[in-house]
Enzyme design. Structure first.
Site, PDB file in Angstrom:
ATOM      1  CE  LYS A 200      -3.821   0.192   2.490  1.00  0.00           C
ATOM      2  NZ  LYS A 200      -4.751   0.188   3.774  1.00  0.00           N
ATOM      3  CD  GLU A 206       9.298  -7.743   6.175  1.00  0.00           C
ATOM      4  OE1 GLU A 206       9.091  -8.039   7.164  1.00  0.00           O
ATOM      5  OE2 GLU A 206       8.369  -6.668   5.665  1.00  0.00           O
ATOM      6  N   GLY A 261      -4.971  -4.763   5.836  1.00  0.00           N
ATOM      7  CA  GLY A 261      -4.460  -5.800   4.900  1.00  0.00           C
ATOM      8  C   GLY A 261      -4.890  -7.251   4.906  1.00  0.00           C
ATOM      9  NE  ARG A 262      -6.361  -8.322  10.780  1.00  0.00           N
ATOM     10  CZ  ARG A 262      -6.141  -7.260  11.227  1.00  0.00           C
ATOM     11  NH1 ARG A 262      -4.958  -6.824  10.893  1.00  0.00           N
ATOM     12  NH2 ARG A 262      -6.505  -6.677  12.240  1.00  0.00           N
ATOM     13  CD  GLU A 347      -1.743  -8.682  11.311  1.00  0.00           C
ATOM     14  OE1 GLU A 347      -0.662  -9.388  11.120  1.00  0.00           O
ATOM     15  OE2 GLU A 347      -2.298  -8.217  10.366  1.00  0.00           O
ATOM     16  CG  HIS A 378      -1.242 -40.315   7.931  1.00  0.00           C
ATOM     17  ND1 HIS A 378      -1.111 -41.830   7.948  1.00  0.00           N
ATOM     18  CD2 HIS A 378      -2.319 -40.395   7.105  1.00  0.00           C
ATOM     19  CE1 HIS A 378      -2.065 -42.364   7.278  1.00  0.00           C
ATOM     20  NE2 HIS A 378      -2.812 -41.643   6.522  1.00  0.00           N
ATOM     21  CE  LYS A 517       6.518  -3.051   9.889  1.00  0.00           C
ATOM     22  NZ  LYS A 517       5.040  -2.947   9.330  1.00  0.00           N
TER      23      LYS A 517
END
Length: 548
Positions: A200, A206, A261-262, A347, A378, A517
């Site tokens: 954004k 990153e 964001g999510r 979050e 399993h 951060k």
């Protein structure tokens, strides 16, 4: 606070009394034996989703008190405030309107702006897809993002594999670790690759680090005219058009500060989804989510599936003391759904103060984790069945399989039909086994051919005893389509809001990601300078060792 916090209501106290008087959790086996209609009474239907809630540890009294809790916390009024665009994210002074992104034109807030970006984005999508078969057409889409700019698209694209363009491959890069991007770059042809930089602000550490690596790789591999070609081979989903232009990007698609964001896969962040599945399928994804939005907005509380699931989350977390929930999708296409839900829920609701900043005296978000079935059987199902912790499980099953338009030989189709039946049988069996368990007496009556002959029968039987009475929810889709996936994701979004609202949280900020951060930004220069001043002993020693 817009309403009383859950622990400040009469219903909360009544729930605590009811739970304490019961003395032990409801026995599901006894409950089904007493009530032949329990499964029907505790099943709900919402758009594209059928939910069996009958194998959960609640009864008519606890459900009634939970509904009372919702009303005393003014859940309906708070839902309406969010959907109307009121600033329900007070710490950032923002509205929360991801639902507007999937509303039909003219039916939601900011409709003109939303549909202008959507139409422009989907026109771009169709142009790229139309040229995929040409000699210089785009064959590889690389989405560079992190968090909500990665997890949503990375989950949706494989889930809708049957709808993807046969000549376009999708790739996702998120981790700042170079081991994420290098294997992707190794498989690409620079002249047939489109990179999407999803940030954004166009400053996400990153994402921008990976974008710079991708740019350097492109300039080295493209050949003559590479600088000019960046404008064709890089696009951005961002609001920082100036920064994107400095990078060399001229095609951008923006979104708004009321899109968290999510919750952003419905916005321009969904560009890699749309490129993979096409404009119409992307619109169907939005339509499925909008149908669930309407259910959430209008269904009465007792029939409102997102709110019922949110109430169940509060019941388990705060009264039963269950600290985690496992999500087990019995569809390989949904293999990334647990990871997506981790961010969505933890979050949003992993917080220890209420909306006014007051410390909370009760637990909030459970740990959400899981794996696609039958793989999970399993791996971690041993703990679900016989471990010391009770962990509610959420099974997701799809009635009919979709393998895409390519024809398959008859023998292959027959084999796949048999596999799908096995998959569904496994899903139902796991929920049944968690509930029923197996007594020591039952185990004594069975043969155990792999057991050691040196052990007594009773010892072996105790190892093969299952306590049972372990709760689960089963969500059924008829087919995994763009519409049904959209509805499923929206169901989880609204469920997370419901539990967060009951806990008195602001589910739409994420200050918990900021401290690490900020400290990273302070530590990074020290890798070059070696300055250890002001650091704690552990961090200083580790930094020194890493530099050595």
């Amino acid at each position: 606070m817009l309403a009383p916090r859950c622990d400040q209501t009469p219903a909360w106290n009544a729930l605590a009394t009811h739970f304490d008087l019961a003395g032990r959790p409801l026995d599901l086996r006894e409950a089904f034996a007493r009530d032949a209609g329990r499964a029907q009474a505790l099943s709900l239907t919402a758009p594209e989703v059928f939910a069996d809630l009958s194998k959960n540890l609640w009864d008519a009294t606890s459900r009634s008190l939970l509904l009372q809790l919702a009303r005393e916390c003014r859940l309906e009024a708070r839902r309406d405030a969010m959907l109307a665009g009121e600033p329900v994210n007070p710490t950032e002074g923002r509205a929360v309107l991801h639902t507007a992104l999937r509303a039909p034109k003219g039916q939601g807030p900011f409709s003109d702006e939303v549909h202008e970006v959507l139409d422009r984005m989907l026109a771009f999508v169709e142009a790229v897809r139309a040229e995929a078969g040409a000699p210089d057409g785009i064959r590889h889409i690389v989405n560079i993002g992190i968090g909500g700019s990665d997890l949503g698209p990375q989950m949706v694209v494989p889930a809708l594999d049957a709808w993807t363009h046969p000549q376009i491959q999708s790739h996702f890069v998120s981790n700042v670790d170079g081991h994420d991007i290098v294997p992707v770059l190794r498989r690409l042809d620079a002249r047939r690759t489109l990179f999407i930089v999803a940030s954004k602000t166009f400053t996400t550490q990153e994402t921008m680090a990976n974008a710079e690596v991708a740019r350097a790789w492109f300039l080295a591999r493209y050949g003559e005219g590479a600088e000019a070609a960046i404008a064709r081979h890089f696009v951005a989903t961002t609001t920082n058009i100036e920064a994107a232009a400095r990078f060399g990007i001229t095609t951008t698609f923006g979104f708004w500060d009321w899109v968290g964001g999510r919750y952003s896969l419905w916005s321009a962040i969904g560009l890699p989804i749309a490129l993979a599945i096409g404009a119409q399928a992307f619109r169907d994804l939005l339509a499925g989510a909008h149908a669930m939005d309407r259910h959430f907005a209008h269904a009465p509380l007792e029939a409102n599936l997102p709110i019922q699931l949110g109430l169940l989350d509060v019941w388990y977390r705060n009264f039963h003391g269950f600290t985690s929930r496992s999500v087990a999708p019995y569809h390989q296409g949904l293999k990334r759904l647990p990871a997506y839900l981790q961010q969505l829920e933890m979050e949003s609701n992993g917080k220890c103060v209420d909306v006014d900043g007051a410390p909370l005296p009760y637990g909030t978000s459970p740990v959400v984790w899981g794996e696609a079935g039958t793989n999970g059987q399993h791996a971690y199902f041993q703990m679900l069945h016989q471990g010391t912790d009770v962990i509610p499980v959420e099974f997701i099953a799809v009635r009919h399989a979709e393998y895409g338009p390519a024809p398959l030989p008859e023998a292959v189709r027959a084999g796949l039909a048999d596999q799908h039946a096995k998959l569904l049988a496994n899903c139902l069996a796991q929920g049944q086994a968690l509930m029923q368990g197996k007594t020591t007496e039952e185990a004594l009556g069975e043969k155990a051919p792999t057991a050691s002959k040196s052990l007594g029968a009773l010892t072996v039987a105790r190892h093969r005893t299952f306590p049972g009475n372990r709760p689960s929810t089963t969500l059924l889709l008829d087919r995994l389509t763009p519409a049904s996936l959209g509805a499923l994701i929206a169901l989880y979004e609204h469920r997370v809001w419901a539990s967060g609202a009951l806990w008195g949280l602001n589910s739409f900020d994420q200050w918990g990601v900021e401290l690490g951060k900020a400290l990273c930004s302070q530590l990074l220069p020290r890798f070059a300078t070696g300055d250890l001043s002001g650091l704690d002993g552990s961090t200083a020693a580790l930094l020194q060792r890493l530099r050595a």
